[in-house]
Design an enzyme around this catalytic site. Structure first.
Site, mmCIF file in Angstrom:
data_model
loop_
_atom_site.group_PDB
_atom_site.id
_atom_site.type_symbol
_atom_site.label_atom_id
_atom_site.label_comp_id
_atom_site.label_asym_id
_atom_site.label_seq_id
_atom_site.Cartn_x
_atom_site.Cartn_y
_atom_site.Cartn_z
ATOM 1 N N CYS A 23 -14.565 4.112 13.110
ATOM 2 C CA CYS A 23 -13.623 2.989 13.175
ATOM 3 C C CYS A 23 -13.006 2.764 14.558
ATOM 4 O O CYS A 23 -12.614 1.650 14.863
ATOM 5 C CB CYS A 23 -12.532 3.134 12.121
ATOM 6 N N MET A 24 -12.890 3.768 15.376
ATOM 7 C CA MET A 24 -12.171 3.521 16.620
ATOM 8 C C MET A 24 -12.772 4.206 17.842
ATOM 9 O O MET A 24 -12.160 4.208 18.906
ATOM 10 C CB MET A 24 -10.725 3.938 16.470
ATOM 11 N N GLY B 254 -6.816 2.276 12.036
ATOM 12 C CA GLY B 254 -6.887 2.115 10.589
ATOM 13 C C GLY B 254 -6.381 3.293 9.800
ATOM 14 O O GLY B 254 -6.024 3.153 8.629
ATOM 15 N N GLN B 255 -6.334 4.461 10.390
ATOM 16 C CA GLN B 255 -5.947 5.654 9.643
ATOM 17 C C GLN B 255 -4.694 6.289 10.261
ATOM 18 O O GLN B 255 -4.469 6.178 11.470
ATOM 19 C CB GLN B 255 -7.081 6.670 9.651
ATOM 20 N N LYS C 231 0.837 -1.207 0.000
ATOM 21 C CA LYS C 231 0.000 0.000 0.000
ATOM 22 C C LYS C 231 0.872 1.258 0.000
ATOM 23 O O LYS C 231 0.573 2.228 -0.692
ATOM 24 C CB LYS C 231 -0.918 -0.001 1.226
ATOM 25 N N MET D 90 -11.392 -3.524 13.829
ATOM 26 C CA MET D 90 -12.807 -3.208 13.610
ATOM 27 C C MET D 90 -13.760 -4.314 14.041
ATOM 28 O O MET D 90 -14.919 -4.061 14.317
ATOM 29 C CB MET D 90 -13.053 -2.858 12.139
#
Lengths: 81, 750
Positions: B169-170, B373-374, B80, B336
Site C-alpha cells: 500500500c505505501m 491506510g494502516q 469505522k 493508493m
C-alpha cells in the site's frame, strides 16, 4: 439500544434547512445549530450497522451536508446482552 | 432524567465538547454518574491516528468517544472507529490455539501449538537454511511486536525474508520520499491542512477512506470559500462534494498531467527561484541534469499533449496549475491511486516536483503528504524496519555500518544479519508458491485475500507450513493455516502506533485478552525461546521493555524518538519525530529551523536543508510518462480499478426501525458508468461477469456516474468475491508495490 452522537456539518447558511430534515428521521434527536454550521445529533440505534446507514443516509440524501462526524457511542446494553 | 435520557445527554455533551460548546453535562459529571472510567487510546483502523477515549466499566469496554484533546481529530471519529467495541467481542474472535490434524483445524493447547511451530521451523532452518522460512507482518501490528519479530528473524534466525503488508500500500510513497528528499516520511504534518489555500488530492477518496482528515479540509473550505480543492482521480467519489475541479484521467495516465502542471508553473513564473537555487537539484533518474535541461524535458508536456494522453480537458490542467502556482500555500494528498502503480515511485516524485518548484514545502500550509491506510505502517514497518531490505531506525540492510549498529543493540554477531536483502512481498509469495519457502509465519494480516492475482499464490500458501497469529478466524488466510495462534486485540494489550504525520502514540491495555489469546510479542518471545534464542529476549518482560530497546535504534537517526518513552507518551497526545529529548516538543516541519536535526552550519542561511541528501538538496525528477503495465485493448477494453469504500456500502442490512433508510444495495458489486452500461445493455443490479486475463467474477452491476467511461470499479472487501483474483501482480521496479489500481478487463451481462 446503542446511543451515539455526531456533528453534522452543513454548507454555510444551510444549517436550519438541514436541521429540519434531520428532525424527520425517527430516533434521531437534534440539539441545535452551533458555531455557524454544526448540528449536534444523537441517534438511538439497535446496532452499529444502523449507525453506518444513518450516517450514509445523512451524507448522501440530505442536500448541503458537508460531513458527518461521529463523536460518541455507548454500547453498554449490547455488551450486557 | 431516566437512564436513556441521561445517556442521550451524555452523548450530546460529548458532541458539543468536540466543537467547544458546553451542553447539559460537563464530561466529568457524566462519567461519575455513569460509573465509566475513560482512558486515552488510539483508533486502530487507518493511518490517520485519531485519538480515542475508551470507556471501561466493570472490566469491559462499554463506550467510545473521540478525544477532544487530540490534535489529530479534535474529538471527531468516523464510523469505522465505532466498530472497535464490536470487534473486541466478535464471534469470529479466535479464542484458543488450533492445529491442523487430518486436514482439519482442531483445538490445541498453547504448548502443543508452539512446540509444533518451533519444531517445524527448526527442522526447515536446519535442513534448508534460514532463507527457507519467512515472516509476513502488518501495518496493524504494534511497533513492539514488529520489532521483536524483526530481531528474531533477521538477527537470530538469519533471514531477511521478512515482509509486511505495507509493501502493498505505501512502498511507492517510501520510494518517492527517499528519492526526492533523501529521507522517508512527510516533511510537514496535519497542521498544514488548516492553513493550506489549495488542496490537490490525487488518487484518494479522502471523504470515505480518511473521513476525519476530510472533515478538516471541509472545515477549512467552510471558513474560507476561496480555498480551492482540485481532485485528480478516474472515479468520482464523495470527496467531490467539496471539489472545485475534478480532472478524471484514464486510469494509469496521470503522470503527463503532473508534468504539464509543472510546465505551466515554470512557464508562467510561479516558481520560487531562490528556493530552487538553494535547495533543489534536477535529475533524469540516472544522472544530474540542469534546470534548463529540465525545462527542455517539460516542453513535450503541453496541456494539450497531457490532455490527449489522459483524455481530459486541457483547460482543466491549466486551471489546476494556475491555482496551485498562484496560491501562497498548497497541500497535496494521495493514497493508493498513486502508490499502487507500476510507476508509483515516479508519480510520487512528480507530486513532490510541484512543491519543490514552487517552494511550497517546509512552511505552514504547505506539504506533500502521503496518507496511509494502516495505523502503524509508518511506525512499526517503515520506522521499525519491517521489510526485507531495511532495519530499525530507517536503516538499510545493505549498509555494513547499519548492520553493525543494529547487531550491537540486538547483542548478536553482525554476521547473523544477512547482508543481502530478502524477498519483497510478491517474490516472497512466489517463493512460497514454488516451494522454496517452506515455513511462513503470518502475523495480523490476511494475504490470502489481499495479494494481487491471487490464484497464483493460493496453492503455495496451502502447501507451505503456515503459522497464522491473528485475533480472528476464519479469514481467507487462517483457513489455510497449519497452526493458528490467538492474538490479543486492541485494548487487550499496550503498545505504540506511529501514524501518517510522524506521530507516535501510546495505547493502553484496558481489558484482559479474550479466551486464551496472548500478546503477539509474548508469542514471538515464546517462539524465540523454543528455537534456542531465549537469552536475547528474556529481558523483554513488558512491551515497555521492548519499546525502550527500540528507542535505542532511533537514537541520532532522522526519526529520533529518544524523547518519547512510555511515561511521556502516556501523558501527551503523541509526539512527532524527530523528538530527541524528553523536553523536546516534537517536530512540525522537517529540514527547517524548527527541526532539531537542522544543520545550521551547513545550511548557511538556506530556509531548508534536506539532510538526507549529501548536499542538502532535494531532487526534481524528469521522469518519463508511462502508462499502466496492462493497457486496455480490443479484447479487454475497460480499465479495472479496485479500492476501499466506507464500510456502509457493503453492509447495508437494514431493519425497519428507520424505514426511510432502507436501501436495497447489492452485495459484491462493480461500478460501471451509465453510458457504458447503456451501450452494453446492462441495467442497474443486473448480474454481470468481470473478466481479466487472470480470472473472472460474477458481480452485481451498479450503474452509477462515478467511474469515468471505459472504467470499472470493484471494491475488494468481500471474501466470497475476491477482487484480487482479477488484479495484476506486476509491480513497481523500485518499490515492488503491485499495480492493484489498473488492469485491463471486460464486462459481460450474464
Amino acid at each position: 439500544m446503542l446511543i451515539s452522537s455526531m456533528i453534522v456539518k452543513t454548507r454555510p447558511g444551510k444549517a436550519e434547512t438541514v436541521l429540519t430534515q434531520l428532525q424527520k428521521i425517527p430516533r434521531v434527536t437534534t440539539y441545535g445549530v452551533h458555531r455557524g454550521n454544526n448540528i449536534i445529533v444523537v441517534a438511538e440505534i439497535h446496532d452499529i450497522k444502523q449507525l453506518e446507514n444513518l450516517t450514509a443516509f445523512i451524507m448522501e440524501s440530505i442536500d448541503d451536508v458537508l460531513s458527518v462526524s461521529p463523536t460518541y457511542i455507548n454500547f453498554e446494553d449490547e455488551i450486557q446482552e | 432524567m431516566d437512564r436513556r435520557e441521561f445517556l442521550k445527554a451524555t452523548a450530546a455533551s460529548a458532541a458539543a465538547a468536540s466543537i467547544g460548546v458546553d451542553l447539559f453535562l460537563k464530561p466529568s459529571q457524566a462519567d461519575a454518574a455513569a460509573g465509566v472510567t475513560w482512558h486515552k487510546s488510539v483508533c486502530r483502523f487507518c493511518g490517520v491516528g485519531c485519538g480515542m477515549m475508551v470507556g471501561v466499566k466493570d472490566g469491559k469496554v462499554v463506550s467510545v468517544k473521540g478525544d477532544k484533546e487530540s490534535t489529530v481529530n479534535r474529538g471527531f471519529l468516523c464510523v469505522k472507529g465505532f466498530y472497535l467495541y464490536k470487534v473486541i467481542t466478535a464471534k469470529s474472535r479466535l479464542r484458543y490455539p488450533m492445529i491442523r490434524k487430518n486436514g482439519k483445524l482442531v483445538r490445541a493447547s498453547w504448548d502443543e501449538a508452539m512446540d509444533l511451530v518451533a519444531t517445524k521451523f527448526r527442522e526447515v532452518i536446519d535442513r534448508y537454511g534460514p532463507d527457507a522460512v519467512a515472516f509476513y507482518g502488518s501495518g496493524q501490528a504494534e511497533t513492539e511486536e514488529t520489532y521483536i519479530a524483526n530481531k528474531l528473524f533477521k538477527g537470530h534466525i538469519g533471514t531477511n525474508n521478512f515482509e509486511g503488508n505495507p509493501r502493498l500500500c505505501m512502498a511507492s510513497a517510501v520510494g518517492g520520499y527517499l528519492t526526492t528528499f533523501g529521507a522517508d516520511e512527510p516533511v510537514g504534518s496535519y497542521d498544514d491542512l488548516d492553513e493550506a489555500e489549495v488542496f490537490l488530492i490525487v488518487g484518494s477518496n479522502t471523504a470515505e477512506c480518511h473521513p476525519v482528515l476530510f472533515d478538516r479540509i471541509v472545515e477549512r473550505k467552510t471558513k474560507d470559500p476561496h480555498i480551492k480543492i482540485i481532485i485528480i482521480d478516474p472515479r468520482k467519489t464523495p470527496t467531490d462534494r467539496v471539489a472545485d475541479l475534478h480532472i478524471q484521467p484514464i486510469p494509469g495516465y496521470d503522470l503527463a498531467i503532473l508534468h504539464a502542471m509543472a510546465r505551466i508553473i515554470v512557464k508562467e513564473g510561479y516558481t520560487d527561484e531562490q528556493f530552487i537555487k538553494e535547495s533543489v537539484n534536477f535529475s533524469d533518474g540516472k544522472k544530474k541534469i540542469s534546470y534548463e535541461e529540465y525545462k527542455q524535458f517539460l516542453e513535450k508536456f503541453t496541456p494539450e499533449y497531457a490532455a490527449k494522453v489522459a483524455d481530459v480537458n486541457p483547460d482543466d490542467i491549466v486551471k489546476a496549475a494556475r491555482w496551485f502556482g498562484q496560491s501562497p500555500t498548497a497541500v497535496t494528498l494521495w493514497t493508493m491511486g498513486v502508490n499502487q502503480r507500476t510507476r508509483g515511485v515516479w508519480l510520487n516524485n512528480l507530486i513532490h516536483n510541484l512543491h519543490l518548484l514552487t517552494g511550497k514545502i517546509g512552511k505552514p500550509g504547505c506539504d506533500s503528504l502521503s496518507l496511509t491506510g494502516q495505523p502503524n505502517a509508518c511506525g512499526g514497518v517503515r520506522e521499525g524496519g519491517g521489510l526485507a531490505h531495511i532495519l530499525p531506525g530507517h536503516r538499510k540492510i545493505v549498509n555494513p555500518q547499519h548492520r553493525k549498529e543494529i547487531a550491537a543493540i540486538w547483542k548478536v554477531p553482525v554476521s547473523n544479519i544477512n547482508p543481502k536483502p530478502g524477498k519483497h512481498t510478491i517474490a516472497l509469495f512466489e517463493a512460497v508458491a514454488k516451494g522454496e519457502i517452506k515455513a511462513l509465519y503470518v502475523m495480523c494480516t490476511n494475504p490470502a485475500q489481499s495479494l494481487p492475482n491471487l490464484k497464483k499464490f493460493l496453492k503455495g500458501m496451502k502447501d507451505v507450513f503456515l503459522v497464522v497469529a491473528d485475533a480472528f478466524h476464519p479469514t481467507e488466510t487462517t483457513k489455510l493455516a497449519d497452526v493458528l495462534l490467538p492474538a490479543a486485540f486492541w485494548s487487550e494489550k499496550e503498545g505504540v502506533y506511529g501514524c501518517t504525520e510522524r506521530r507516535s502514540q501510546y495505547m493502553p491495555k484496558l481489558v484482559e485478552p479474550l479466551g486464551e489469546a496472548r500478546w503477539d510479542g509474548d508469542i514471538l518471545i515464546d517462539l524465540a525461546r523454543r528455537l534456542g534464542y531465549g537469552k536475547n529476549f528474556e529481558h523483554f518482560k513488558t512491551p515497555e521493555d521492548v519499546w525502550n530497546e527500540y528507542l535505542l535504534t532511533t537514537k541520532g537517526r532522522d526519526m529520533d524518538l529518544m524523547g518519547a518513552p512510555y511515561w511521556r507518551l502516556k501523558k501527551v497526545r503523541g509526539l512527532r519525530w524527530p523528538v530527541p529529548t524528553t523536553d523536546h516538543p516534537g517536530t512540525r516541519h522537517r529540514f527547517t529551523e524548527g527541526d532539531p536535526l537542522f544543520p545550521k552550519d551547513k545550511a548557511k542561511g538556506r530556509r531548508m536543508y534536506f539532510y538526507g541528501k549529501p548536499d542538502g538538496r532535494a531532487v526534481v525528477f524528469a521522469r518519463p510518462d508511462k502508462g499502466p503495465e496492462e493497457p486496455t485493448d480490443a479484447e479487454y477494453p475497460f480499465a479495472l480499478t479496485t479500492g476501499r469504500v466506507l464500510e456502509h456500502f457493503h453492509t447495508m442490512t437494514m431493519t425497519g426501525t428507520v424505514p426511510q433508510l432502507v436501501r436495497a444495495v447489492p452485495g459484491p458489486y462493480v461500478e460501471i458508468n451509465p453510458k457504458d452500461a447503456a451501450r452494453l445493455g446492462i441495467a442497474d443490479r443486473d448480474t454481470v461477469k468481470v473478466i481479466t486475463r487472470r480470472g473472472e467474477l460474477e458481480l452485481t452491476a451498479r450503474v452509477i456516474d462515478r467511474p469515468r467511461e471505459k472504467t470499472l470499479f470493484v471494491p475488494w472487501h468481500w471474501s466470497e468475491k475476491l477482487a484480487n483474483l482479477l488484479t495484476i501482480d506486476a509491480f513497481d521496479p523500485g518499490s515492488k508495490e503491485p499495480e492493484y489500481k489498473v488492469c485491463a478487463a471486460k464486462i459481460v451481462k450474464v
